[in-house]
Design an enzyme around this catalytic site. Structure first.
Site, PDB file in Angstrom:
ATOM      1  CE1 TYR A 130       5.757   7.317  54.439  1.00 25.01           C
ATOM      2  CE2 TYR A 130       4.965   5.128  53.842  1.00 25.01           C
ATOM      3  CZ  TYR A 130       5.999   6.016  54.015  1.00 25.01           C
ATOM      4  OH  TYR A 130       7.283   5.620  53.763  1.00 25.01           O
ATOM      5  CG  ASN A 202      -2.131   4.821  52.066  1.00 28.24           C
ATOM      6  OD1 ASN A 202      -1.708   4.240  51.079  1.00 28.24           O
ATOM      7  ND2 ASN A 202      -1.339   5.230  53.047  1.00 28.24           N
ATOM      8  CB  SER A 237      -3.742   6.924  57.282  1.00 29.17           C
ATOM      9  OG  SER A 237      -2.624   6.858  58.132  1.00 29.17           O
ATOM     10  CB  SER A 275      -4.380   2.440  59.935  1.00 32.56           C
ATOM     11  OG  SER A 275      -5.251   3.097  59.038  1.00 32.56           O
ATOM     12  N   GLY A 276      -3.679   5.772  60.572  1.00 35.29           N
ATOM     13  CA  GLY A 276      -4.337   6.964  61.071  1.00 35.29           C
ATOM     14  C   GLY A 276      -5.691   7.110  60.409  1.00 35.29           C
TER      15      GLY A 276
END
Length: 367
Positions: A130, A202, A237, A275-276
């Site tokens: 993102y 990120n 993420s 966070s992915g």
């Protein structure tokens, strides 16, 4: 500057020639970067593409596997990898709201290259993080032309890092983040194989940031955080792509992908709900895997394969963890100051600043 240019050597392994994912023979990386203003808003995004082999991925499949540390993210094409264990398309990384257009654009490019598309289908792997603080993410500015540019510009050699391609608008440990890469080459007595890594970083909180095991983030808290007025530190993420020329089977690729978690943990990440954290590993070590014929005649009933015996796989795991750790630090060091539409600074972390705080924590270049 990259970590090793500053004298920061992370782990015990030896990098490849470029210290990049492209040290794995045949792997190529391409970027398309958007850094402009449209209708008064900053557009800072793009797409990065990894080509797993020198030729068309559908003609030269690779064994692959993936791991999800935290599922607050999205990706396409992973279910088929889980089912078949094969990577048959390029890999692409972009922002959260551009997964669909990137996937569809990769399909359109595949169709262009097919003499008879009626007997072929593909499910491209596209992953995301993102970038909504620095980019007009709702504008969905990534288009087919950018995917084409990334695909057609993919090449071996040194890889651009930082605010480039899909990493253009990313933030890592509250500093400017983005694309980072690194590699490790095993000595001949351990197989001589290479593990290469590319991250789109990120994620992470400032106070948790560690470099070479030292808690540098705690020494950097006086630098204003971009999340002071909006959002939550650690939101975001990380996507990790791991490549190796070791002959791994799909379940071994999955095991290799899991070790990305260790590299992320060493830098202080991997514990945020928002966070992915999605990781994919592929192996080019088994060559001439038959391309699917989807109904045509001539596909052999069986293939002869190689695999690394599990008793000898540990050095690959160590290489993966080290390369991920270094790729994240390289991504941060490649970042430069950016300002949001609201005038909030997302600071870059300079090499000079990092070395200064490392020395404060007791780190020594000659240790």
């Amino acid at each position: 500057m990259r970590a090793r240019q500053l004298g920061i050597t992370l782990g015990l392994g030896t990098p490849g020639e470029w210290n990049a994912i492209t040290d794995v023979p045949g792997v190529r990386v391409g970027h398309s970067t958007l850094n402009t203003r449209i209708d008064g808003k900053h557009v800072r995004t793009g797409v990065s593409v990894i080509q797993p082999r020198a030729g068309e991925a559908r003609q030269q499949p690779c064994f692959a596997g993936y791991h999800v540390l935290n599922g607050n993210g999205d990706a396409t094409g992973l279910e088929w990898i889980s089912e078949a264990g094969l990577l048959t398309t390029p890999l692409a990384i972009t922002n959260t709201h551009s997964i669909g257009i990137v996937r569809d654009s990769l399909i359109a490019l595949e169709r262009e290259r097919l003499a008879d598309p009626a007997v072929y289908w593909c499910m491209p792997v596209v992953m995301e993080t993102y970038d909504g603080l620095l980019n007009d993410i709702w504008g969905q500015h990534v288009g087919p032309e950018h995917v084409r540019e990334a695909v057609e510009s993919a090449e071996t050699g040194p890889v651009q890092e930082g605010a480039v391609g899909g990493g253009t608008g990313m933030i890592c440990h509250e500093f400017k983040g983005g694309i980072g890469t690194a590699s490790r080459r095993l000595p001949a007595e351990q197989g001589g194989w290479t593990v290469g890594v590319l991250v789109q970083a990120n994620h992470g909180k400032r106070q948790e940031l560690r470099v070479d095991g030292y808690p540098v983030g705690r020494q950097l808290m006086e630098i204003p955080s971009p999340f002071a007025e909006q959002g939550t530190p650690g939101m975001g993420s990380i996507v990790v792509i791991l490549a190796t020329d070791a002959p791994l089977l799909p379940h071994q690729c999955q095991r290799l992908a899991q070790r990305a978690s260790i590299g992320i943990a060493r830098t202080g990440g991997g514990t945020e709900d928002s966070s992915g954290d999605l990781f994919l590993a592929f192996s080019t070590g088994n060559r001439d895997l038959p391309a699917a014929d989807y109904g045509r005649k001539g596909l052999p009933f069986s293939s002869t394969l190689q695999m690394v015996n599990n008793d000898h796989i540990s050095p690959l795991f160590s290489a993966a963890a080290e390369a991920v750790e270094e790729a994240i630090i390289n991504a941060i060091l490649a970042g430069e100051d950016m300002v949001t539409d609201d005038g909030v600074l997302v600071p870059g972390l300079s090499g000079e600043t990092l070395l200064a705080v490392l020395r404060k924590t007791g780190w020594s270049m000659s240790r």
